[in-house]
Design an enzyme around this catalytic site. Structure first.
Site, short mmCIF file in Angstrom:
data_model
loop_
_atom_site.label_atom_id
_atom_site.label_comp_id
_atom_site.label_asym_id
_atom_site.label_seq_id
_atom_site.Cartn_x
_atom_site.Cartn_y
_atom_site.Cartn_z
N ASN A 45 124.06 -12.86 37.37
CA ASN A 45 123.38 -12.08 38.42
C ASN A 45 121.89 -12.36 38.44
O ASN A 45 121.28 -12.55 39.50
CB ASN A 45 123.60 -10.58 38.18
CG ASN A 45 125.00 -10.12 38.50
OD1 ASN A 45 125.79 -10.84 39.10
ND2 ASN A 45 125.34 -8.91 38.09
N ARG A 372 133.70 -16.14 52.87
CA ARG A 372 133.75 -16.91 51.62
C ARG A 372 135.19 -17.38 51.42
O ARG A 372 136.08 -16.57 51.13
CB ARG A 372 133.28 -16.07 50.42
CG ARG A 372 131.82 -15.64 50.54
CD ARG A 372 131.29 -15.07 49.24
NE ARG A 372 129.96 -14.52 49.39
CZ ARG A 372 128.83 -15.24 49.35
NH1 ARG A 372 128.90 -16.54 49.15
NH2 ARG A 372 127.66 -14.67 49.49
N ARG A 402 125.89 -17.82 51.50
CA ARG A 402 125.09 -18.41 50.44
C ARG A 402 125.92 -18.83 49.23
O ARG A 402 126.75 -18.08 48.72
CB ARG A 402 124.01 -17.41 50.00
CG ARG A 402 123.01 -17.99 49.01
CD ARG A 402 121.97 -16.97 48.63
NE ARG A 402 121.07 -16.68 49.73
CZ ARG A 402 120.87 -15.46 50.23
NH1 ARG A 402 121.54 -14.44 49.75
NH2 ARG A 402 120.01 -15.28 51.21
N HIS A 432 129.73 -11.52 59.23
CA HIS A 432 130.13 -10.95 57.94
C HIS A 432 131.36 -10.06 58.08
O HIS A 432 131.90 -9.57 57.09
CB HIS A 432 128.96 -10.15 57.36
CG HIS A 432 129.11 -9.79 55.91
ND1 HIS A 432 129.33 -8.50 55.48
CD2 HIS A 432 129.08 -10.55 54.80
CE1 HIS A 432 129.41 -8.48 54.17
NE2 HIS A 432 129.27 -9.71 53.73
N TYR A 467 137.79 -7.72 43.07
CA TYR A 467 137.00 -6.86 43.95
C TYR A 467 137.89 -5.74 44.45
O TYR A 467 138.99 -5.98 44.93
CB TYR A 467 136.48 -7.64 45.15
CG TYR A 467 135.33 -8.59 44.90
CD1 TYR A 467 135.08 -9.11 43.63
CD2 TYR A 467 134.49 -8.99 45.93
CE1 TYR A 467 134.04 -9.98 43.41
CE2 TYR A 467 133.44 -9.87 45.72
CZ TYR A 467 133.23 -10.37 44.45
OH TYR A 467 132.19 -11.24 44.23
N ARG A 563 126.83 0.89 44.73
CA ARG A 563 126.90 0.07 43.51
C ARG A 563 125.60 -0.65 43.22
O ARG A 563 125.17 -0.72 42.07
CB ARG A 563 128.04 -0.95 43.65
CG ARG A 563 128.08 -1.98 42.52
CD ARG A 563 129.31 -2.85 42.60
NE ARG A 563 129.47 -3.49 43.89
CZ ARG A 563 128.87 -4.62 44.26
NH1 ARG A 563 128.03 -5.22 43.44
NH2 ARG A 563 129.09 -5.14 45.45
N HIS A 590 133.72 -2.65 45.85
CA HIS A 590 133.25 -3.45 46.97
C HIS A 590 133.52 -2.80 48.33
O HIS A 590 132.97 -3.21 49.35
CB HIS A 590 133.92 -4.83 46.91
CG HIS A 590 133.30 -5.86 47.78
ND1 HIS A 590 133.90 -6.34 48.92
CD2 HIS A 590 132.11 -6.52 47.69
CE1 HIS A 590 133.13 -7.25 49.48
NE2 HIS A 590 132.04 -7.38 48.77
#
Length: 696
Positions: A45, A372, A402, A432, A467, A563, A590
């Site tokens: 992270n 993704r 990304r 998204h 997730y 979160r 998530h």
């Protein structure tokens, strides 16, 4: 005097979240190898944070068009970031050396770090180095005024100080060696000895054999270093015609982006550090002191040689009887809306749904967003199969996701060559939303014209294992028709941006959310019950935070489960009715869920969007309303468990510190309780009677 409202700085708030990850590693109730996993996550992270977020501040400092005030703020933020990171790194290293390594030894695993090498291992280490490591090393002298070399992003190097043999003046020389991780593992397994298993860092093995690499020198000392480089980029509108090529070029340049951080072994002398900084043109203010071992995200690769189960055994994803007892999932979804939970329930139902759509002669079109894409994706395989079966398949691919750009481009080209229509989002816009639409012919009067699946998470079977997300299957005509409209907007065939049921970022999402909040405010002012629950990954947009401050001041009870980034400051006069918690556990929380009491009607939305400026204003996001009462009860039961969590939940105070929730009630770990709840719920013929848990 009116209170001046405050907001946490976005990136300092993120560091608070990452420290909560580190707290999970330091929790002695967590199994040893899970603690090691959280250490790895913490490090990973932090690296991404520097590559992306910190790079933005350096771009501000290097931009001559930025104002003096903006540059001053960037400098102050960078200083605060580095100060907090240094504090956390010290805690990380002390914990790793003082607790994790001794605990490994208690379990029969010795990870060499400072102790004397056993005699039985010395020759083994020497031989392994000569045969398996030395052929892949490329030592480079560091001569700051004579030789220009390059430190690659996210690679580990040994920086070496040495003297030429026979030199009476003992003139120091410096060199660097990149650790060849692609050729050898980070941890080398050595022969067991005296009932214990032994491991060695590959960097230590190289350091022990530097005399072989530099036979003409006397080795003085060696220290680990690594560089983080700018990884963020933007695409200009003029590049829209060649967006794939533009993204490819930016991704390649990412590897040679400007250095924004040098992490180094804190034992390195200052004169050597200064020499390296000068040689690689890295300002001293961008140096982060660390421990002896860097790149400890590699701890995820530490092998468990104990023969013991030192990790939590997570339950296998549950099957869903309602789907298993019918020939096709379409039969179940035609009867009513259906909610599915990942990873508690199997992701295979989504791939099955796509397979059934491909085989269904009544299905004409399949439309899906991909943010993704998993490597070797089953979802993509099913879409390719559908195209082979003659379906019109359209996939809206976000190639600017990304660090997934290259994989998304490769997958897109594969789909395009197989007859799938691929649509890319424009340069200044990210798609998204997580949405799937199956369109049918109208040959059968009693059949729905479309089926939709809207999710809080990506269509990615790999992340679906770790997730925690929710997805809704529905044939609701209002939802499917508006989703079809959204897809038409994305492919440029429609400009109709009016949405009444779906919430879509940039079109109606913010306005509707403010209406919902204002309704709760008015209810509270009238002395009636008013309650808002928001679960998301990030809360940054100050306009939305101000709306929540307004609601709190009016007496609305607000529960936040956030979160990650959370810029809302609790425990202030204007936020006294707001409670903020975050949950870090085995699965990554998530799901985005928005609840408004709405005078007892209880409006609930599942969304792809966090309340970040980018999500609400610069992306295409969706939020789908929940109409089915049994599904509302299902979601409320899970949210209630999370609000009652007193094992993995931490509340966040006005100083951004994480405090474990303390309670005299019986221990309640929400992720485990969610599994048990859904397990009972998965008994055949019980989905409509899930127990409703009271939310106070």
């Amino acid at each position: 005097m009116e209170n001046v409202r405050k907001y946490f700085k976005r990136d300092i708030s993120w560091l608070s979240f990452n420290y909560r990850v580190l707290m999970e590693a330091m929790d002695h109730t967590v199994p040893l190898f899970d603690r090691i996993k959280f250490l790895s996550i913490y490090q990973s992270n932090q690296e991404e944070f520097y590559r992306v977020r910190v790079s933005e501040y350096h771009q501000i400092l290097s931009d001559p068009l930025q104002s003096i005030e903006d540059k001053r703020q960037a400098e102050n933020t960078l200083s605060a970031i580095n100060q907090e990171v240094n504090r956390q790194v010290d805690i990380f290293n002390k914990f790793f050396f003082n607790e994790i390594i001794p605990e490994l030894e208690k379990e029969g695993m010795v990870l060499y770090h400072n102790e004397q090498i056993e005699n039985c291992h010395q020759e083994e280490i020497r031989n392994f180095f000569k045969e398996e490591v030395f052929p892949f090393l490329q030592p480079v002298l560091i001569l700051k005024n004579d030789i220009v070399s390059f430190l690659r992003d996210n690679r580990l190097y040994l920086a070496i100080k040495m003297y030429k043999k026979g030199d009476p003046d003992r003139q120091p020389f410096y060199a660097q060696i990149k650790i060849p991780f692609s050729k050898v593992p980070r941890f080398i397994n050595l022969t067991p000895h005296d009932g214990k298993n032994y491991l060695m860092f590959i960097d230590d093995m190289i350091a022990l054999n530097l005399d072989i690499v530099f036979p003409g020198f006397i080795i003085d000392s060696h220290y680990a270093i690594r560089v983080s480089r700018d990884a963020d980029f933007s695409i200009e509108a003029k590049e829209v015609a060649n967006i794939v090529d533009a993204v490819r070029k930016r991704v390649k340049k990412r590897k040679i982006g400007n250095a924004n951080r040098l992490v180094y072994d804190g034992c390195m002398p200052l004169d050597m550090l200064q020499y390296i900084c000068d040689a690689y043109d890295i300002p001293h203010g961008q140096c982060i002191r660390s421990g002896r071992y860097l790149n400890l995200e590699d701890l995820s690769k530490l092998p468990n040689l104990t023969g013991k189960e030192l990790s939590e055994v997570l339950p296998s994803p549950m099957q869903i009887p309602a789907f298993d007892r019918v020939p096709t999932m379409f039969e179940v979804i035609r009867q009513r809306d259906f909610l599915i939970h990942f990873p508690y329930q199997s992701f295979s139902y989504l791939t099955r749904f796509l397979t059934e759509a491909a085989d269904n002669p009544n299905v004409t079109d399949i439309k899906l967003t991909q943010y993704r894409v998993a490597e070797n994706s089953e979802i993509i395989d099913r879409l390719l199969y559908a195209a082979q079966k003659g379906k019109q398949v359209t996939v809206y691919v976000e190639i600017k996701a990304r660090f997934d750009e290259e994989n998304n481009i490769i997958t897109s080209e594969l789909m395009r060559k197989s007859g799938i229509r691929v649509v890319y989002s424009t340069p200044g816009l990210k798609v998204h939303a997580k949405a799937l639409l199956i369109k049918c012919s109208t040959l059968h009067k009693n059949q729905p014209q479309a089926y939709a699946f809207l999710s809080t998470g990506n269509f990615n079977e790999n992340t679906a294992r770790i997730y925690s997300d929710m997805g809704l299957f529905t044939i609701n005509r209002e939802i499917t028709s508006e989703l079809d409209k959204l897809f038409s907007i994305l492919d440029g065939s429609s400009n109709d941006r009016y949405f009444q049921t779906l919430l879509v970022a940039q079109f109606n999402m913010v306005d509707v959310l403010k209406q919902k909040i204002n309704f709760e405010i008015e209810e509270a002012r009238q002395g009636r019950k008013a309650h808002i629950i928001l679960k998301m990954n990030g809360l940054h947009d100050t306009n939305m935070i101000n709306a929540l401050y307004d609601a709190s001041e009016a007496g609305v009870h607000i529960d936040l489960i956030v979160r990650g980034i959370n810029c809302l400051v609790p425990n202030q006069p204007y936020s006294r009715n707001i409670r903020m918690i975050r949950i870090i556990d085995s699965y990554l929380e998530h799901a985005r869920i928005w609840y408004f009491y709405a005078g007892g009607h209880e409006d609930i939305y599942l969304s792809s969007a966090d309340w970040m400026r980018r999500n609400l204003n610069r992306r295409i996001e969706t939020a789908v309303p929940i109409f089915d009462q049994s599904i509302k009860n299902e979601i409320l039961s899970i949210i209630s468990l999370q609000l009652q969590d007193n094992v993995k939940a931490c509340y966040i105070d006005e100083n951004l510190e994480n405090h474990y929730v303390q309670s005299r009630e019986a221990k309640l770990r929400s992720q485990r309780h969610c599994f048990h709840l859904l397990e009972k719920y998965s008994i055949p013929d019980t989905q409509s009677v899930i127990p409703e848990i009271f939310i106070s």
